[in-house]
Design an enzyme around this catalytic site. Structure first.
Site, short mmCIF file in Angstrom:
data_model
loop_
_atom_site.label_atom_id
_atom_site.label_comp_id
_atom_site.label_asym_id
_atom_site.label_seq_id
_atom_site.Cartn_x
_atom_site.Cartn_y
_atom_site.Cartn_z
N GLU A 130 0.96 -1.34 0.06
CA GLU A 130 0.05 0.01 0.08
C GLU A 130 0.95 1.19 -0.02
O GLU A 130 1.99 1.24 0.61
CB GLU A 130 -0.93 -0.19 1.44
N CYS A 178 3.32 8.80 0.92
CA CYS A 178 4.17 7.90 1.94
C CYS A 178 4.25 6.30 1.39
O CYS A 178 3.40 5.73 0.82
CB CYS A 178 3.14 7.67 2.97
N CYS A 189 6.47 -6.27 7.50
CA CYS A 189 7.51 -5.86 8.22
C CYS A 189 7.91 -6.96 9.19
O CYS A 189 7.03 -7.55 9.74
CB CYS A 189 6.99 -4.56 9.16
N CYS A 210 6.71 -4.08 16.25
CA CYS A 210 6.00 -3.03 17.34
C CYS A 210 4.76 -3.43 17.77
O CYS A 210 3.88 -3.54 16.80
CB CYS A 210 6.57 -1.56 16.46
N CYS A 243 1.70 -1.51 16.06
CA CYS A 243 1.63 -1.36 14.61
C CYS A 243 1.05 -2.40 13.86
O CYS A 243 1.35 -3.55 13.97
CB CYS A 243 3.03 -0.99 14.33
N CYS A 260 -1.41 6.28 9.59
CA CYS A 260 -0.20 5.52 10.30
C CYS A 260 -0.33 4.50 10.88
O CYS A 260 -1.20 4.27 11.67
CB CYS A 260 0.67 6.57 11.21
N1 SAH Z 1 9.11 1.14 9.90
C1 SAH Z 1 9.28 2.49 9.89
C2 SAH Z 1 8.52 3.31 9.00
C3 SAH Z 1 7.09 2.97 8.81
S1 SAH Z 1 5.79 3.33 10.35
C4 SAH Z 1 9.49 3.12 11.45
O1 SAH Z 1 8.93 2.49 12.09
O2 SAH Z 1 9.63 3.99 11.59
C5 SAH Z 1 5.59 5.25 10.18
C6 SAH Z 1 5.32 5.60 11.61
O3 SAH Z 1 4.03 5.46 12.12
C7 SAH Z 1 6.49 5.10 12.61
O4 SAH Z 1 6.71 6.18 13.58
C8 SAH Z 1 5.57 4.18 13.51
O5 SAH Z 1 5.93 4.03 14.63
C9 SAH Z 1 3.98 4.92 13.37
N2 SAH Z 1 3.04 3.99 13.62
C10 SAH Z 1 2.67 2.63 13.56
N3 SAH Z 1 1.61 2.31 14.02
C11 SAH Z 1 1.06 3.27 14.17
C12 SAH Z 1 -0.30 3.27 14.95
N4 SAH Z 1 -1.15 2.45 14.99
N5 SAH Z 1 -0.62 4.75 15.02
C13 SAH Z 1 0.09 5.93 14.92
N6 SAH Z 1 1.19 5.64 14.63
C14 SAH Z 1 1.82 4.43 14.10
FE1 SF4 Z 2 7.78 -2.42 11.23
FE2 SF4 Z 2 5.50 -0.95 12.14
FE3 SF4 Z 2 7.60 -1.15 13.85
FE4 SF4 Z 2 7.81 0.16 11.63
S1 SF4 Z 2 6.23 0.79 13.43
S2 SF4 Z 2 9.19 -1.14 12.23
S3 SF4 Z 2 6.26 -0.65 10.27
S4 SF4 Z 2 6.31 -2.93 13.09
#
Ligand code: SAH
Ligand code: SF4
Length: 374
Positions: A102, A115, A122, A126, A129, A351
């Site tokens: 996406e 974006c 991934c 986290c 996420c 995000c």
């Molecule tokens: N993997 C990379 C880039 C993609 S995530 C990273 O983690 O930086 C882009 C941003 O969205 C990151 O800061 C991530 O922590 C945040 N993010 C992920 N899940 C989210 C959620 N459910 N609500 C708000 N931000 C989120």
């Molecule tokens: Fe991967 Fe989501 Fe963590 Fe970014 S925030 S490193 S996309 S698991």
């Protein structure tokens, strides 16, 4: 804008998108062509956005025919394009091997950011996420990364690549995946995107977000010099170990050292620290003050991201007053800490929400296929 007519798709042809200038020159040398032809071809592909060789009128019929026999200029296939009430667009794209990714475009008044995803899914997990819960993972190729941006340009008809006044003015590597687990391809793709004779996006308009793959951060500064965003989300290792598990390998102190050493970090180009606001988890006044203390000496700005909840998520978003208090404390301590306005919520484009629909759609399709008579 130009589309690849389906009758032109050459199933065995190599994709010319994603090759570096040197590689493109070498491909043309194989066809007995001089380097200036590679320059012309580059211009057609990335400045004009043309993917149909027959439209590349400066190349001569003989060369166009040879190109058509051997190559394609192919973006990822668009499965769906959704448009949010607030103007955000989201694409579900299919790669040549049938994977789905996406990409999201977030418009501002007279510009906007694409974006871009760096992986299918991934490998990191986290806990807040949604992308991190996706099982299927592979690195995207340079063609697939550059192709996402070109799909956005196609959608806005921004060809030939305009110098000024473009809606697709910025890129954030903040889609699916951890870009610094795919550093080689990400660097190659962004170099193509930065090339002044083509898509011509300046490094000042590109921001790469990482969860903190410390040993790779230096390369980004040296080889790209683009903006850096760090997904920090916690001020103690104890909590960050849980929220962003890569912290167990690269703890906060090491991560911040890498930020201090980041070559473009100056007051004019500050590093962005992303901080997702989780109710009762990381949103206290004491944590705001600790965050300011940790970032002392780093040219930093903070992006407070209201948590976007997804089905099954173990967290809730901090109440607005808590987020505002957090922001005010940081402001009073001299740090810029705007609260990010969630965009594209109605199309699950915010995000951390990228994944769900594609996987569901994928599963639905598979079960449909199962139900088909042999
Ligand atoms: N993997 C990379 C880039 C993609 S995530 C990273 O983690 O930086 C882009 C941003 O969205 C990151 O800061 C991530 O922590 C945040 N993010 C992920 N899940 C989210 C959620 N459910 N609500 C708000 N931000 C989120
Ligand atoms: Fe991967 Fe989501 Fe963590 Fe970014 S925030 S490193 S996309 S698991």
């Amino acid at each position: 804008m130009s589309e690849t007519p389906s009758d032109q798709i050459n199933p065995i042809g190599q994709n010319l998108i994603g090759l570096s200038r040197e590689e493109l020159t070498a491909e043309l040398a194989k066809l007995g062509e001089k380097p200036f032809r590679a320059k012309q071809l580059w211009h057609w592909i990335y400045h004009r956005g043309v993917s149909d060789f027959t439209e590349m009128t400066t190349l001569g019929k003989g060369l166009r025919d040879k190109l058509m026999e051997n190559y394609v200029v192919a973006r990822p296939e668009i499965v769906t394009e959704q448009r949010s009430k607030d103007g955000t667009r989201k694409w579900l794209l299919r790669t040549a091997d049938g994977n789905e990714i996406e990409s999201v475009y977030i418009p501002e008044e007279d510009r906007g950011a694409m974006c871009v995803s760096s992986q299918v899914g991934c490998t990191l997990t986290c806990t807040f996420c949604h992308t991190g819960t996706q099982k299927l993972v592979r690195n995207l190729t340079p063609a697939e990364i550059v192709g996402q941006f070109m799909v956005g340009r196609d959608s806005y008809g921004e060809w030939p690549s305009p110098k000024d006044g473009r809606m697709l003015s910025n890129i954030v590597m903040m889609g699916m995946g951890e870009p610094l687990f795919n550093t080689d391809n990400v660097i190659k793709a962004l170099k193509i995107i930065m090339d002044g004779d083509g898509l011509a996006l300046s490094k000042r308009r590109i921001t790469l977000s990482t969860s903190g793959v410390v040993p790779e951060i230096k390369r980004i500064g040296e080889e790209l010099g683009c903006g850096l965003a760090i997904s920090l989300h916690a001020v103690t290792d104890e909590l960050r170990d849980v929220l962003v598990p890569i912290n167990r390998k690269y703890p906060i102190a090491d991560l911040l050292d890498a930020c201090r050493a980041y070559p473009v970090a100056s007051n004019a180009r500050r590093i962005t620290f992303e901080y997702v606001m989780l109710k009762g988890i990381n949103d206290s006044a004491a944590e705001a003050r600790e965050l300011a203390r940790l970032l002392k000496g780093i040219p930093a700005k903070i992006n407070l991201i209201p948590f976007n909840k997804w089905p099954g998520a173990a967290y809730d978003c901090s109440p607005t007053p808590n987020i505002q208090r957090f922001s005010t404390i940081l402001n009073d301590l001299g740090l810029s800490a705007p609260i990010r306005v969630p965009r594209g919520r109605d199309i699950l484009a915010a995000c951390g929400q990228l994944k769900s629909e594609s996987l569901r759609a994928h599963k639905a399709k598979l079960s449909q296929a199962d139900a088909l008579p042999a």
